[in-house]
Design a protein around this motif. Structure first.
Motif, PDB file in Angstrom:
ATOM      1  N   THR A   1     -26.710 -12.018  18.751  1.00 57.50           N
ATOM      2  CA  THR A   1     -25.852 -11.335  19.728  1.00 57.50           C
ATOM      3  C   THR A   1     -24.369 -11.483  19.402  1.00 57.50           C
ATOM      4  OG1 THR A   1     -25.809 -13.263  21.191  1.00 57.50           O
ATOM      5  CG2 THR A   1     -27.526 -11.612  21.583  1.00 57.50           C
ATOM      6  N   TYR A   2     -24.006 -12.493  18.623  1.00 58.57           N
ATOM      7  CA  TYR A   2     -22.598 -12.697  18.274  1.00 58.57           C
ATOM      8  C   TYR A   2     -22.075 -11.541  17.427  1.00 58.57           C
ATOM      9  CZ  TYR A   2     -18.370 -14.972  16.598  1.00 58.57           C
ATOM     10  OH  TYR A   2     -17.074 -15.268  16.310  1.00 58.57           O
ATOM     11  N   GLN A   3     -22.964 -10.892  16.709  1.00 59.54           N
ATOM     12  CA  GLN A   3     -22.560  -9.765  15.862  1.00 59.54           C
ATOM     13  C   GLN A   3     -22.044  -8.590  16.693  1.00 59.54           C
ATOM     14  OE1 GLN A   3     -25.978  -8.949  13.459  1.00 59.54           O
ATOM     15  NE2 GLN A   3     -25.865 -10.903  12.392  1.00 59.54           N
ATOM     16  N   SER A   4     -22.452  -8.508  17.957  1.00 58.53           N
ATOM     17  CA  SER A   4     -21.976  -7.407  18.799  1.00 58.53           C
ATOM     18  C   SER A   4     -20.512  -7.585  19.192  1.00 58.53           C
ATOM     19  CB  SER A   4     -22.844  -7.285  20.051  1.00 58.53           C
ATOM     20  OG  SER A   4     -22.669  -8.410  20.873  1.00 58.53           O
ATOM     21  N   LEU A   5     -19.945  -8.780  18.999  1.00 55.75           N
ATOM     22  CA  LEU A   5     -18.543  -9.001  19.326  1.00 55.75           C
ATOM     23  C   LEU A   5     -17.608  -8.628  18.177  1.00 55.75           C
ATOM     24  CD1 LEU A   5     -18.734 -12.441  21.163  1.00 55.75           C
ATOM     25  CD2 LEU A   5     -18.641 -10.165  22.160  1.00 55.75           C
ATOM     26  N   LYS A   6     -18.153  -8.422  17.003  1.00 56.87           N
ATOM     27  CA  LYS A   6     -17.329  -8.022  15.858  1.00 56.87           C
ATOM     28  C   LYS A   6     -17.015  -6.537  15.956  1.00 56.87           C
ATOM     29  CE  LYS A   6     -19.399 -11.386  12.745  1.00 56.87           C
ATOM     30  NZ  LYS A   6     -20.219 -11.556  11.538  1.00 56.87           N
ATOM     31  N   PRO A   7     -15.878  -6.125  15.412  1.00 62.82           N
ATOM     32  CA  PRO A   7     -15.569  -4.694  15.421  1.00 62.82           C
ATOM     33  C   PRO A   7     -16.614  -3.916  14.625  1.00 62.82           C
ATOM     34  CG  PRO A   7     -13.658  -5.976  14.734  1.00 62.82           C
ATOM     35  CD  PRO A   7     -14.814  -6.915  14.835  1.00 62.82           C
ATOM     36  N   ASN A   8     -16.977  -2.763  15.150  1.00 59.88           N
ATOM     37  CA  ASN A   8     -17.960  -1.911  14.494  1.00 59.88           C
ATOM     38  C   ASN A   8     -17.220  -0.916  13.607  1.00 59.88           C
ATOM     39  OD1 ASN A   8     -20.069  -0.324  13.719  1.00 59.88           O
ATOM     40  ND2 ASN A   8     -20.800   0.112  15.781  1.00 59.88           N
ATOM     41  N   PRO A   9     -17.233  -1.120  12.305  1.00 56.79           N
ATOM     42  CA  PRO A   9     -16.469  -0.225  11.434  1.00 56.79           C
ATOM     43  C   PRO A   9     -16.981   1.217  11.471  1.00 56.79           C
ATOM     44  CG  PRO A   9     -17.533  -1.987  10.161  1.00 56.79           C
ATOM     45  CD  PRO A   9     -17.880  -2.179  11.584  1.00 56.79           C
ATOM     46  N   ALA A  10     -18.251   1.395  11.683  1.00 55.34           N
ATOM     47  CA  ALA A  10     -18.791   2.757  11.729  1.00 55.34           C
ATOM     48  C   ALA A  10     -18.247   3.504  12.941  1.00 55.34           C
ATOM     49  CB  ALA A  10     -20.301   2.725  11.763  1.00 55.34           C
ATOM     50  N   ALA A  11     -18.188   2.837  14.096  1.00 55.78           N
ATOM     51  CA  ALA A  11     -17.669   3.496  15.298  1.00 55.78           C
ATOM     52  C   ALA A  11     -16.179   3.785  15.156  1.00 55.78           C
ATOM     53  CB  ALA A  11     -17.925   2.622  16.525  1.00 55.78           C
ATOM     54  N   LEU A  12     -15.417   2.850  14.590  1.00 59.89           N
ATOM     55  CA  LEU A  12     -13.982   3.079  14.390  1.00 59.89           C
ATOM     56  C   LEU A  12     -13.741   4.212  13.392  1.00 59.89           C
ATOM     57  CD1 LEU A  12     -12.601  -0.572  14.306  1.00 59.89           C
ATOM     58  CD2 LEU A  12     -12.391   1.092  16.135  1.00 59.89           C
ATOM     59  N   SER A  13     -14.547   4.258  12.361  1.00 59.58           N
ATOM     60  CA  SER A  13     -14.421   5.334  11.375  1.00 59.58           C
ATOM     61  C   SER A  13     -14.710   6.693  12.012  1.00 59.58           C
ATOM     62  CB  SER A  13     -15.381   5.078  10.222  1.00 59.58           C
ATOM     63  OG  SER A  13     -15.361   6.132   9.309  1.00 59.58           O
ATOM     64  N   LEU A  14     -15.699   6.746  12.881  1.00 57.02           N
ATOM     65  CA  LEU A  14     -16.041   7.992  13.565  1.00 57.02           C
ATOM     66  C   LEU A  14     -14.898   8.458  14.462  1.00 57.02           C
ATOM     67  CD1 LEU A  14     -18.338  10.029  13.985  1.00 57.02           C
ATOM     68  CD2 LEU A  14     -19.091   8.623  15.906  1.00 57.02           C
ATOM     69  N   ILE A  15     -14.278   7.517  15.193  1.00 59.10           N
ATOM     70  CA  ILE A  15     -13.137   7.866  16.062  1.00 59.10           C
ATOM     71  C   ILE A  15     -11.987   8.412  15.224  1.00 59.10           C
ATOM     72  CG2 ILE A  15     -11.382   6.896  17.586  1.00 59.10           C
ATOM     73  CD1 ILE A  15     -13.530   4.943  18.620  1.00 59.10           C
ATOM     74  N   LEU A  16     -11.704   7.760  14.095  1.00 55.44           N
ATOM     75  CA  LEU A  16     -10.605   8.216  13.227  1.00 55.44           C
ATOM     76  C   LEU A  16     -10.901   9.585  12.619  1.00 55.44           C
ATOM     77  CD1 LEU A  16      -9.645   4.872  11.466  1.00 55.44           C
ATOM     78  CD2 LEU A  16      -8.324   6.129  13.176  1.00 55.44           C
ATOM     79  N   GLN A  17     -12.142   9.865  12.289  1.00 57.43           N
ATOM     80  CA  GLN A  17     -12.492  11.182  11.746  1.00 57.43           C
ATOM     81  C   GLN A  17     -12.274  12.275  12.799  1.00 57.43           C
ATOM     82  OE1 GLN A  17     -16.470  10.860  10.243  1.00 57.43           O
ATOM     83  NE2 GLN A  17     -15.819   9.866   8.329  1.00 57.43           N
ATOM     84  N   PHE A  18     -12.640  11.996  14.053  1.00 59.13           N
ATOM     85  CA  PHE A  18     -12.396  12.966  15.118  1.00 59.13           C
ATOM     86  C   PHE A  18     -10.897  13.202  15.299  1.00 59.13           C
ATOM     87  CE2 PHE A  18     -16.716  12.046  17.016  1.00 59.13           C
ATOM     88  CZ  PHE A  18     -17.207  13.316  16.781  1.00 59.13           C
ATOM     89  N   GLU A  19     -10.104  12.158  15.181  1.00 58.62           N
ATOM     90  CA  GLU A  19      -8.651  12.309  15.310  1.00 58.62           C
ATOM     91  C   GLU A  19      -8.086  13.138  14.163  1.00 58.62           C
ATOM     92  OE1 GLU A  19      -6.615   8.617  15.785  1.00 58.62           O
ATOM     93  OE2 GLU A  19      -7.512   8.237  17.735  1.00 58.62           O
ATOM     94  N   GLN A  20      -8.617  12.960  12.956  1.00 58.26           N
ATOM     95  CA  GLN A  20      -8.153  13.760  11.825  1.00 58.26           C
ATOM     96  C   GLN A  20      -8.479  15.237  12.045  1.00 58.26           C
ATOM     97  OE1 GLN A  20      -9.980  11.991   8.394  1.00 58.26           O
ATOM     98  NE2 GLN A  20      -8.199  10.670   7.983  1.00 58.26           N
ATOM     99  N   ILE A  21      -9.647  15.492  12.597  1.00 63.23           N
ATOM    100  CA  ILE A  21     -10.022  16.882  12.888  1.00 63.23           C
ATOM    101  C   ILE A  21      -9.079  17.476  13.932  1.00 63.23           C
ATOM    102  CG2 ILE A  21     -11.832  18.338  13.897  1.00 63.23           C
ATOM    103  CD1 ILE A  21     -13.871  16.439  12.546  1.00 63.23           C
ATOM    104  N   GLU A  22      -8.742  16.687  14.966  1.00 61.34           N
ATOM    105  CA  GLU A  22      -7.812  17.174  15.992  1.00 61.34           C
ATOM    106  C   GLU A  22      -6.437  17.424  15.400  1.00 61.34           C
ATOM    107  OE1 GLU A  22      -7.763  14.456  19.266  1.00 61.34           O
ATOM    108  OE2 GLU A  22      -9.819  14.903  19.845  1.00 61.34           O
ATOM    109  N   ILE A  23      -5.998  16.567  14.491  1.00 64.27           N
ATOM    110  CA  ILE A  23      -4.686  16.756  13.853  1.00 64.27           C
ATOM    111  C   ILE A  23      -4.703  18.015  12.994  1.00 64.27           C
ATOM    112  CG2 ILE A  23      -3.108  15.798  12.112  1.00 64.27           C
ATOM    113  CD1 ILE A  23      -3.828  13.028  13.221  1.00 64.27           C
ATOM    114  N   MET A  24      -5.793  18.254  12.263  1.00 66.62           N
ATOM    115  CA  MET A  24      -5.888  19.476  11.440  1.00 66.62           C
ATOM    116  C   MET A  24      -5.907  20.714  12.308  1.00 66.62           C
ATOM    117  SD  MET A  24      -8.280  18.756   8.166  1.00 66.62           S
ATOM    118  CE  MET A  24      -9.421  17.478   8.578  1.00 66.62           C
ATOM    119  N   ARG A  25      -6.600  20.667  13.442  1.00 63.27           N
ATOM    120  CA  ARG A  25      -6.629  21.811  14.352  1.00 63.27           C
ATOM    121  C   ARG A  25      -5.240  22.076  14.933  1.00 63.27           C
ATOM    122  NH1 ARG A  25     -12.192  20.771  17.689  1.00 63.27           N
ATOM    123  NH2 ARG A  25     -13.600  21.453  16.035  1.00 63.27           N
ATOM    124  N   ALA A  26      -4.562  20.970  15.285  1.00 68.11           N
ATOM    125  CA  ALA A  26      -3.209  21.137  15.843  1.00 68.11           C
ATOM    126  C   ALA A  26      -2.277  21.710  14.787  1.00 68.11           C
ATOM    127  CB  ALA A  26      -2.680  19.801  16.355  1.00 68.11           C
ATOM    128  N   GLY A  27      -2.426  21.294  13.531  1.00 69.61           N
ATOM    129  CA  GLY A  27      -1.581  21.812  12.453  1.00 69.61           C
ATOM    130  C   GLY A  27      -1.916  23.249  12.113  1.00 69.61           C
TER     131      GLY A  27
END
Length: 165
Positions: free
Chosen positions: A81-107
């Motif tokens: 269960t201690y592993q659930s307290l570590k940052p999840n790189p896959a989830a953070l990567s997914l959030i950043l990819q969505f932000e890149q898509i939003e930035i491209m759409r805005a541009g």
């Protein structure tokens, strides 16, 4: 007819009889003022103490085994269960990819407003339940280790008191 034994022989015979009584497990009370009652009491009290200390030792041994097994099981759960307290790189990567898509759409739409990032240094991927579960597991592991330590101290104390008596 008088006894042919001298006083010293009678005394020796009396002492041998007394020694035989002392060696037996039964408690005999003499009318002499040599404290035979206290000798009998001491034998009985020593036997009672030894039985009681032996019972305590067996009980503490069982509790130490239980504390060790419990600590092992809690530590196993804690590592998972201690592993659930570590940052999840896959989830953070997914959030950043969505932000890149939003930035491209805005541009692409020639918009002057770029959405702000949802990811910061403090972005976490664990929940309050994860914190509570891990906190309780750490607490139970600490208490289990402390109780095993105290049980070991009591076991040593019983060993010393058994030797002293």
């Amino acid at each position: 007819m008088m006894s042919t034994k001298s006083k010293s022989e009678q005394y020796t015979e009396k002492m041998k009889l007394r020694q035989r009584k002392k060696n037996r497990n039964t408690i005999e009370v003499d009318d002499d003022e040599d404290g035979a009652v206290w000798v009998g009491y001491r034998k009985l009290a020593d036997k009672y103490d030894q039985d009681m200390i032996s019972g305590f030792k067996h009980t503490i041994d069982g509790l130490l085994i239980l504390a060790g097994l419990f600590s092992t099981i809690v530590a196993t759960f804690l590592t998972q269960t201690y592993q659930s307290l570590k940052p999840n790189p896959a989830a953070l990567s997914l959030i950043l990819q969505f932000e890149q898509i939003e930035i491209m759409r805005a541009g692409a739409g020639n918009s002057s407003s770029v959405p702000s990032s949802a990811v910061t240094k403090d972005t976490t991927t664990f929940t309050q339940i994860d914190l509570w579960v891990n906190g309780l597991l750490f607490t139970s592991l600490a208490l289990s280790v402390v109780s095993a330590f105290l049980g070991g101290l009591v076991r040593q104390w019983l060993q010393v008191s058994c030797v002293a008596t």
